[in-house]
Write a protein that holds these residues in place. Structure first.
Motif, short mmCIF file in Angstrom:
data_model
loop_
_atom_site.label_atom_id
_atom_site.label_comp_id
_atom_site.label_asym_id
_atom_site.label_seq_id
_atom_site.Cartn_x
_atom_site.Cartn_y
_atom_site.Cartn_z
N PRO A 146 -2.87 38.87 59.40
CA PRO A 146 -2.60 40.16 58.72
C PRO A 146 -1.52 40.15 57.75
N LEU A 147 -1.41 41.43 57.16
CA LEU A 147 -0.24 41.59 56.15
C LEU A 147 1.14 41.26 56.53
N ASN A 148 1.52 41.46 57.53
CA ASN A 148 2.83 41.40 58.18
C ASN A 148 3.23 40.05 58.73
N VAL A 149 2.17 39.20 58.92
CA VAL A 149 2.58 37.90 59.49
C VAL A 149 2.39 36.78 58.52
N GLY A 150 3.19 36.02 58.35
CA GLY A 150 2.92 34.88 57.43
C GLY A 150 2.37 33.53 58.08
N ARG A 151 1.68 32.89 57.06
CA ARG A 151 1.02 31.80 57.57
C ARG A 151 2.01 30.52 58.13
N ASN A 152 1.54 29.70 58.63
CA ASN A 152 2.13 28.38 59.39
C ASN A 152 1.70 27.35 58.30
N MET A 153 2.57 26.54 57.55
CA MET A 153 2.27 25.62 56.66
C MET A 153 2.04 24.54 57.24
N GLU A 154 2.97 24.36 58.49
CA GLU A 154 2.70 22.91 59.24
C GLU A 154 1.05 22.84 59.80
N GLU A 155 0.56 24.05 60.06
CA GLU A 155 -0.63 23.86 60.73
C GLU A 155 -1.76 23.71 59.46
N ILE A 156 -1.56 24.40 58.41
CA ILE A 156 -2.37 24.39 57.20
C ILE A 156 -2.45 22.71 56.94
N LYS A 157 -1.18 21.91 56.76
CA LYS A 157 -1.33 20.68 56.50
C LYS A 157 -1.75 19.62 57.73
N ARG A 158 -1.69 20.18 58.84
CA ARG A 158 -2.25 19.33 60.12
C ARG A 158 -3.84 19.69 59.91
N VAL A 159 -4.10 20.81 59.66
CA VAL A 159 -6.02 20.95 59.54
C VAL A 159 -6.64 20.26 58.54
N LEU A 160 -5.66 19.98 57.40
CA LEU A 160 -6.29 19.42 56.28
C LEU A 160 -6.46 17.80 56.67
N LEU A 161 -5.30 17.37 57.29
CA LEU A 161 -5.45 16.03 57.73
C LEU A 161 -6.35 15.64 58.56
N ALA A 162 -6.71 16.82 59.77
CA ALA A 162 -7.56 16.28 60.66
C ALA A 162 -9.04 16.44 60.14
N LEU A 163 -9.19 17.38 59.09
CA LEU A 163 -10.47 17.63 58.64
C LEU A 163 -11.03 16.16 57.76
N GLN A 164 -10.13 15.80 56.93
CA GLN A 164 -10.08 14.40 56.18
C GLN A 164 -10.50 13.36 57.13
N ALA A 165 -9.48 13.21 58.07
CA ALA A 165 -9.63 11.97 59.01
C ALA A 165 -11.33 12.04 59.81
N ALA A 166 -11.38 13.19 60.36
CA ALA A 166 -12.65 13.26 61.00
C ALA A 166 -13.87 13.16 60.22
N ASP A 167 -13.82 13.24 58.88
CA ASP A 167 -14.91 13.01 57.92
C ASP A 167 -14.98 11.60 57.86
N LYS A 168 -13.66 10.94 57.50
CA LYS A 168 -13.79 9.50 57.35
C LYS A 168 -14.22 8.60 58.39
N TYR A 169 -13.63 9.08 59.73
CA TYR A 169 -13.87 7.98 60.79
C TYR A 169 -14.79 8.56 61.69
#
Length: 215
Positions: A146-169
Motif C-alpha cells: 500500500p501507499l503507506n508501507v515501504g518495501r523490504n529491500m532484503e526480501e527483494i534481494k532474497r527473492v531475486l537470489l532465490a529465483l535465479q538459484a532455483a532456475d540454475k539448479y
C-alpha cells in the motif's frame, strides 16, 4: 475495477510491452529488458518521504543488482521534469544518485497496463508494485504494497537470489531460504527415483521432502 483486474498481468505471463520516456531516455520495454533479469517497481509520487527512502534503497544496492545481471526500472505518475528535479534534489541532499531509469507515466498508461492503479487505495497514484521479470520476458513474482508501507529491500534481494538459484539448479526454496542454506529437491516421479532418493545423501524428512546443499 473489474476491467482493470482482468488486464492485470499474472505470474507466468509475458511482461506487457510499452514505449515510454524515462530519466535515461526513450524506452521500448521489450528491447530494454531482452535477455536480462529485470525488477520493475512503481512508487506513488516524486518528492514524497517513503518513496525517497525506497528509491534510495534501490540506488544504494545498484552494485548488488549489477552483479546479478539485473536491471532496475522505476515508475511513477509524474512528468519527466518532476523526475529529474527529484533525482537532482535527492543527490544534492543525500549524495545518492538514481542511475536506473524512472518511467514518466504521466498518462498512466503503464500503470494501468501493470495493474499498479488500484482505486481502493488511490485513483491517481500507483501503489508500490514490484515485478520480477526473467531473461525470457516472463513475470516470475509480483509484490504489492500500500501507499503507506515501504518495501523490504532484503526480501527483494532474497527473492531475486532465490529465483535465479532455483532456475540454475532446478530446485525449490523452503521457507525463509537464504543463500548458503539447503534447498528442496523436486519430489520423485517414479518408484525408481524414490528408491534412488532413499539411497542418497539428501536430508530426508520423507520421500517427498528432501533437502540438499547447493554446490
Amino acid at each position: 475495477m473489474e476491467d482493470q483486474q482482468l488486464t492485470m498481468p499474472r505470474i507466468g505471463d509475458m511482461a506487457p510491452d510499452f514505449v515510454a520516456m524515462t530519466t535515461t531516455g526513450k524506452m521500448q520495454f521489450s528491447e530494454y529488458i531482452k535477455g536480462k533479469w529485470v525488477i520493475l517497481f512503481s512508487h506513488p509520487a516524486d518528492f514524497t518521504p517513503v518513496c525517497t527512502t525506497e528509491m534510495s534503497g534501490f540506488a544504494l544496492e545498484q552494485k548488488f543488482f549489477d552483479e546479478l545481471d539485473t536491471k532496475l526500472v522505476g515508475l511513477s505518475i509524474d512528468s519527466i521534469h518532476s523526475h529529474i528535479a527529484w533525482v537532482n534534489n535527492v543527490k544534492k541532499n543525500t549524495g545518492v544518485l538514481f542511475e536506473f531509469p524512472i518511467i514518466a507515466d504521466i498518462d498512466m498508461k503503464v500503470s494501468k497496463l501493470y495493474g499498479m492503479l488500484q482505486p481502493g487505495e488511490s485513483e491517481t497514484a500507483a501503489v508500490r508494485a514490484v515485478f520480477f521479470i526473467d531473461p525470457s520476458g516472463k513475470i516470475r513474482l509480483i509484490m504489492y504494497y500500500p501507499l503507506n508501507v515501504g518495501r523490504n529491500m532484503e526480501e527483494i534481494k532474497r527473492v531475486l537470489l532465490a529465483l535465479q538459484a532455483a532456475d540454475k539448479y532446478k530446485v525449490a526454496m523452503p521457507l525463509n531460504w537464504k543463500p548458503g542454506e539447503k534447498v528442496i529437491v523436486p519430489p520423485p516421479k517414479t518408484v525408481e527415483e524414490m528408491l534412488e532418493r532413499e539411497a542418497s545423501d539428501y536430508e530426508m524428512v520423507d520421500f517427498y521432502l528432501a533437502k540438499k546443499e547447493l554446490v
